[in-house]
Design a protein around this motif. Structure first.
Motif, short mmCIF file in Angstrom:
data_model
loop_
_atom_site.label_atom_id
_atom_site.label_comp_id
_atom_site.label_asym_id
_atom_site.label_seq_id
_atom_site.Cartn_x
_atom_site.Cartn_y
_atom_site.Cartn_z
N ARG A 1 0.82 -1.21 0.00
CA ARG A 1 0.00 0.00 0.00
C ARG A 1 0.86 1.26 0.00
O ARG A 1 0.49 2.28 -0.59
CB ARG A 1 -0.92 0.00 1.22
N ALA A 2 2.03 1.21 0.63
CA ALA A 2 2.91 2.38 0.69
C ALA A 2 3.45 2.78 -0.67
O ALA A 2 3.87 3.91 -0.87
CB ALA A 2 4.08 2.10 1.65
N ASP A 3 3.41 1.85 -1.64
CA ASP A 3 3.94 2.14 -2.98
C ASP A 3 2.87 2.62 -3.95
O ASP A 3 3.15 2.83 -5.13
CB ASP A 3 4.58 0.86 -3.57
N GLU A 4 1.64 2.81 -3.48
CA GLU A 4 0.51 2.99 -4.40
C GLU A 4 0.69 4.19 -5.33
O GLU A 4 0.37 4.11 -6.51
CB GLU A 4 -0.79 3.15 -3.61
N GLU A 5 1.24 5.31 -4.84
CA GLU A 5 1.36 6.50 -5.68
C GLU A 5 2.28 6.26 -6.87
O GLU A 5 2.09 6.84 -7.94
CB GLU A 5 1.87 7.68 -4.85
N ASN A 6 3.30 5.42 -6.70
CA ASN A 6 4.26 5.17 -7.76
C ASN A 6 4.07 3.82 -8.43
O ASN A 6 4.93 3.35 -9.17
CB ASN A 6 5.69 5.26 -7.20
N LEU A 7 2.93 3.20 -8.17
CA LEU A 7 2.70 1.84 -8.63
C LEU A 7 2.04 1.83 -10.00
O LEU A 7 1.05 2.52 -10.23
CB LEU A 7 1.80 1.11 -7.62
N THR A 8 2.63 1.08 -10.93
CA THR A 8 2.01 0.85 -12.23
C THR A 8 1.12 -0.38 -12.11
O THR A 8 1.62 -1.50 -11.95
CB THR A 8 3.06 0.64 -13.33
N LEU A 9 -0.18 -0.17 -12.16
CA LEU A 9 -1.10 -1.27 -11.92
C LEU A 9 -1.13 -2.22 -13.11
O LEU A 9 -1.08 -1.79 -14.26
CB LEU A 9 -2.50 -0.73 -11.65
N PRO A 10 -1.20 -3.51 -12.86
CA PRO A 10 -1.23 -4.48 -13.95
C PRO A 10 -2.58 -4.50 -14.65
O PRO A 10 -3.58 -4.00 -14.12
CB PRO A 10 -0.98 -5.81 -13.23
N GLU A 11 -2.59 -5.08 -15.84
CA GLU A 11 -3.84 -5.25 -16.58
C GLU A 11 -4.60 -6.42 -16.00
O GLU A 11 -4.06 -7.52 -15.88
CB GLU A 11 -3.55 -5.48 -18.06
N THR A 12 -5.84 -6.20 -15.61
CA THR A 12 -6.63 -7.26 -14.99
C THR A 12 -7.83 -7.60 -15.86
O THR A 12 -8.42 -6.73 -16.50
CB THR A 12 -7.13 -6.84 -13.60
N PRO A 13 -8.22 -8.87 -15.90
CA PRO A 13 -9.39 -9.27 -16.69
C PRO A 13 -10.68 -8.79 -16.03
O PRO A 13 -10.71 -8.45 -14.84
CB PRO A 13 -9.30 -10.80 -16.69
N ASP A 14 -11.76 -8.78 -16.82
CA ASP A 14 -13.07 -8.36 -16.30
C ASP A 14 -13.47 -9.22 -15.10
O ASP A 14 -13.26 -10.44 -15.09
CB ASP A 14 -14.14 -8.48 -17.39
N GLY A 15 -14.05 -8.57 -14.12
CA GLY A 15 -14.52 -9.28 -12.94
C GLY A 15 -13.48 -9.45 -11.86
O GLY A 15 -13.79 -9.86 -10.75
N SER A 16 -12.21 -9.15 -12.16
CA SER A 16 -11.15 -9.27 -11.17
C SER A 16 -11.00 -7.95 -10.43
O SER A 16 -11.49 -6.91 -10.86
CB SER A 16 -9.83 -9.65 -11.84
N ARG A 17 -10.29 -7.99 -9.29
CA ARG A 17 -10.16 -6.79 -8.49
C ARG A 17 -8.80 -6.75 -7.81
O ARG A 17 -8.35 -7.74 -7.24
CB ARG A 17 -11.26 -6.75 -7.41
#
Length: 232
Positions: free
Chosen positions: A190-206
């Motif tokens: 959670r501490a890295d959230e501002e600099n985090l590149t979020l991965p591509e997630t399939p529909d319905g995932s979270r």
């Protein structure tokens, strides 16, 4: 040295107390001794130590390897934590089952939020269920995770009967939880959230954070797990 293997909340409803059960592994325990809590590095005094049998409590002044000591009232301790007067000793974490059922816990009586929050916090620390935080979520509803649905039933029952707090469970669709990380890098938190590149997630995932702040992906079934691995 020893480790915390169980936590029991609300053993005395008059005081809302919380007891961490310590298994002494080496050396000897003396009441009021100072030890190091290995997970935080803090020195703590073990003053309120008891032995329990049914509803009876007895003060413990001395214990040796193999004995179990109940430590009352310290909110710092968690299941699997190491307590020791030798900083070089840290026991391995107690393994956890990966959660397979998820649900949102609602408070239908907002005016009763103090009891609701107190009960939920104590029961989660005890390990009745786990709480996850969806990435970017703004909804003030607890996302709970467990191995089986019976854990949610126990939590709802104990909230009502021990804390006087009504609650409602709504099932969530996910059945698989996986931690994720970028190859060659430390696992994101959670501490890295501002600099985090979020991965591509399939529909319905979270995307979510677990109760230790580690990044996770929640999936409905095995197909999106394979999709996520291929794309990332």
């Amino acid at each position: 040295s020893g480790f915390v293997f169980k936590i029991q909340a609300n053993m005395d409803p008059r005081h809302r107390d919380r007891i961490a059960f310590l298994r002494v592994v080496s050396g000897s325990f003396e009441r009021d001794m100072f030890v190091v809590h290995a997970q935080t590095g803090r020195r703590v005094r073990l003053g309120n130590a008891t032995k329990l049998f049914g509803n009876q409590r007895e003060t413990v002044d001395h214990a040796v390897a193999g004995d179990v000591v109940g430590l009352v009232g310290n909110d710092l301790f968690g299941i699997g934590d190491t307590l020791t007067d030798d900083r070089t000793i840290v026991y391995d974490e107690i393994p956890e089952f990966t959660p397979e059922v998820f649900a949102n816990l609602h408070n239908p009586q907002p005016g009763n939020y103090k009891r609701f929050n107190l009960g939920l916090e104590q029961l989660l620390r005890e390990g009745v269920a786990r709480r996850f935080e969806p990435v970017g979520g703004t909804q003030k509803v607890a996302l709970l995770a467990a191995v089986g649905p019976l854990q949610f039933e126990v939590l709802v029952y104990r909230l009502k009967n021990e804390y006087g707090a009504e609650s409602r469970i709504d099932s969530a669709p996910w059945t698989i939880a996986r931690w994720w990380r970028v190859k060659g890098q430390a696992a994101p938190t959670r501490a890295d959230e501002e600099n985090l590149t979020l991965p591509e997630t399939p529909d319905g995932s979270r995307l979510a954070y677990d109760d230790r702040g580690r990044a996770m992906v929640l999936f409905v079934d095995q197909w999106p797990v394979r999709f996520f691995g291929d794309r990332n």
